[in-house]
Design a protein around this motif. Sequence first.
Motif, mmCIF file in Angstrom:
data_model
loop_
_atom_site.group_PDB
_atom_site.id
_atom_site.type_symbol
_atom_site.label_atom_id
_atom_site.label_comp_id
_atom_site.label_asym_id
_atom_site.label_seq_id
_atom_site.Cartn_x
_atom_site.Cartn_y
_atom_site.Cartn_z
ATOM 1 N N GLY A 146 10.384 18.141 -13.293
ATOM 2 C CA GLY A 146 11.778 17.817 -13.016
ATOM 3 C C GLY A 146 12.640 19.022 -12.695
ATOM 4 N N GLU A 147 12.172 20.212 -13.061
ATOM 5 C CA GLU A 147 12.976 21.423 -12.856
ATOM 6 C C GLU A 147 12.720 22.102 -11.515
ATOM 7 N N THR A 148 11.498 21.997 -11.002
ATOM 8 C CA THR A 148 11.172 22.729 -9.779
ATOM 9 C C THR A 148 11.862 22.126 -8.555
ATOM 10 N N ASN A 149 12.227 23.009 -7.630
ATOM 11 C CA ASN A 149 12.832 22.562 -6.373
ATOM 12 C C ASN A 149 11.797 22.436 -5.264
ATOM 13 N N ASN A 150 10.559 22.864 -5.545
ATOM 14 C CA ASN A 150 9.489 22.744 -4.555
ATOM 15 C C ASN A 150 8.967 21.313 -4.497
ATOM 16 N N GLN A 151 8.287 20.991 -3.408
ATOM 17 C CA GLN A 151 7.585 19.716 -3.331
ATOM 18 C C GLN A 151 6.505 19.706 -4.414
ATOM 19 N N THR A 152 6.413 18.621 -5.163
ATOM 20 C CA THR A 152 5.441 18.557 -6.255
ATOM 21 C C THR A 152 4.266 17.652 -5.910
ATOM 22 N N ILE A 153 3.126 18.001 -6.503
ATOM 23 C CA ILE A 153 1.974 17.113 -6.465
ATOM 24 C C ILE A 153 1.554 16.863 -7.906
ATOM 25 N N PHE A 154 1.063 15.664 -8.159
ATOM 26 C CA PHE A 154 0.547 15.340 -9.489
ATOM 27 C C PHE A 154 -0.931 15.040 -9.348
ATOM 28 N N ILE A 155 -1.744 15.781 -10.083
ATOM 29 C CA ILE A 155 -3.191 15.598 -10.033
ATOM 30 C C ILE A 155 -3.599 14.735 -11.215
ATOM 31 N N GLY A 156 -4.041 13.517 -10.914
ATOM 32 C CA GLY A 156 -4.383 12.600 -11.992
ATOM 33 C C GLY A 156 -4.873 11.266 -11.469
ATOM 34 N N LYS A 157 -5.030 10.350 -12.386
ATOM 35 C CA LYS A 157 -5.574 9.024 -12.075
ATOM 36 C C LYS A 157 -4.458 8.079 -11.655
ATOM 37 N N LYS A 158 -4.674 7.387 -10.546
ATOM 38 C CA LYS A 158 -3.695 6.426 -10.052
ATOM 39 C C LYS A 158 -3.467 5.321 -11.082
ATOM 40 N N ASN A 159 -2.201 4.972 -11.283
ATOM 41 C CA ASN A 159 -1.773 3.888 -12.178
ATOM 42 C C ASN A 159 -1.969 4.188 -13.662
ATOM 43 N N HIS A 160 -2.385 5.403 -14.008
ATOM 44 C CA HIS A 160 -2.462 5.763 -15.424
ATOM 45 C C HIS A 160 -1.033 5.915 -15.957
ATOM 46 N N PRO A 161 -0.757 5.482 -17.197
ATOM 47 C CA PRO A 161 0.612 5.576 -17.728
ATOM 48 C C PRO A 161 1.201 6.983 -17.676
ATOM 49 N N GLU A 162 0.378 7.996 -17.947
ATOM 50 C CA GLU A 162 0.880 9.374 -17.887
ATOM 51 C C GLU A 162 1.247 9.758 -16.462
ATOM 52 N N THR A 163 0.444 9.327 -15.507
ATOM 53 C CA THR A 163 0.721 9.602 -14.100
ATOM 54 C C THR A 163 2.056 8.989 -13.690
ATOM 55 N N ILE A 164 2.236 7.725 -14.026
ATOM 56 C CA ILE A 164 3.456 7.005 -13.647
ATOM 57 C C ILE A 164 4.687 7.642 -14.283
ATOM 58 N N SER A 165 4.596 7.936 -15.580
ATOM 59 C CA SER A 165 5.770 8.468 -16.284
ATOM 60 C C SER A 165 6.133 9.865 -15.802
ATOM 61 N N THR A 166 5.141 10.737 -15.641
ATOM 62 C CA THR A 166 5.433 12.126 -15.282
ATOM 63 C C THR A 166 5.942 12.243 -13.847
ATOM 64 N N MET A 167 5.320 11.520 -12.925
ATOM 65 C CA MET A 167 5.755 11.589 -11.525
ATOM 66 C C MET A 167 7.199 11.121 -11.366
ATOM 67 N N ALA A 168 7.641 10.238 -12.244
ATOM 68 C CA ALA A 168 8.997 9.689 -12.140
ATOM 69 C C ALA A 168 10.077 10.720 -12.461
ATOM 70 N N PHE A 169 9.701 11.848 -13.055
ATOM 71 C CA PHE A 169 10.678 12.885 -13.405
ATOM 72 C C PHE A 169 10.931 13.864 -12.258
ATOM 73 N N ALA A 170 10.146 13.792 -11.197
ATOM 74 C CA ALA A 170 10.310 14.712 -10.069
ATOM 75 C C ALA A 170 11.637 14.456 -9.351
ATOM 76 N N LYS A 171 12.227 15.532 -8.806
ATOM 77 C CA LYS A 171 13.507 15.410 -8.104
ATOM 78 C C LYS A 171 13.371 14.593 -6.825
ATOM 79 N N ARG A 172 12.214 14.699 -6.180
ATOM 80 C CA ARG A 172 11.923 13.889 -4.998
ATOM 81 C C ARG A 172 10.503 13.365 -5.149
ATOM 82 N N PRO A 173 10.136 12.317 -4.417
ATOM 83 C CA PRO A 173 8.825 11.692 -4.624
ATOM 84 C C PRO A 173 7.679 12.701 -4.655
#
Length: 285
Positions: A108-135
């Motif tokens: 949520g703090e970085t201004n760079n484009q983010t990538i999340f490395i993880g399993k699709k539809n995993h609860p941690e994946t869904i929750s963490t990706m939602a904190f990014a400033k942009r998709p």
Amino acid sequence: MKNVELASIFGFCKGVEASVNLAVELIKNHKGEKLYTAGELIHNKWIVNNLAEQGIIPISGPEGHEKGIVLICAHGITPTLKQQYIDAGFKVVDGTCRIILRNQKLIGETNNQTIFIGKKNHPETISTMAFAKRPSILISQVSDLDLLERNIRYDAIVQTTYSSSIISDLKEAIKERGLDVNFLSDICNSSQRRRDAVKKLCETCESIVIIGDKHSANSQGLKKIAEEEGKPAFLVSDVDDITPEILRYKHIGLSAGASVPMDVITRVRRYLINGEAACSTDSNS
């Protein structure tokens, strides 16, 4: 009698233990109140069902439920869902793993484009990706790197329990493709230590049994480690999943995912040794 060798580290990690302890405290201190978890507290049906029997039940959202106290699961939830609970009059208690909380903050703090490395539809994946400033861009395997461009700087967050071999392959492919990816996190130390312990078991054991929920990423990861080491590997949730094929091995290595309580581990170990379910939670039995 079979030789069942326990891994040097197994079972509850600190994040899971903290979440379960919070649930137990809520049950103890808020008798008569409506108690919920935001989704399944952890990936272990035995624990989830046991907590439900004591009065704290998993729900997917506030709609249709009487106001009460809701405990955020260890994997975290999205900021939007948390706000929905607050707006609906629920008291929210945060049981998110502290490492996942840190990753949510980082993405949520970085201004760079983010990538999340993880399993699709995993609860941690869904929750963490939602904190990014942009998709954020989800990367689950090497072929997903086709989504990235060479002239963009990316910051990467890694699912705490994701496959170490996939992450290794991704890092190598990122280097080969000349992509600019800065890793802000990696799998948690607890996950890595459990995987190293399973590797150690593979040096002496004929086969490996992992206790864990089929939906648990860290349990699946432990099983995969054993398979990569060339060992027959089996994932069981309890003694009911133990098959004749598992019992035909004389020297069995045993480990458990981060969401598995000690009494289940003891019960499975006792059954593997002599075909009897344990009636004690003594880890030395």
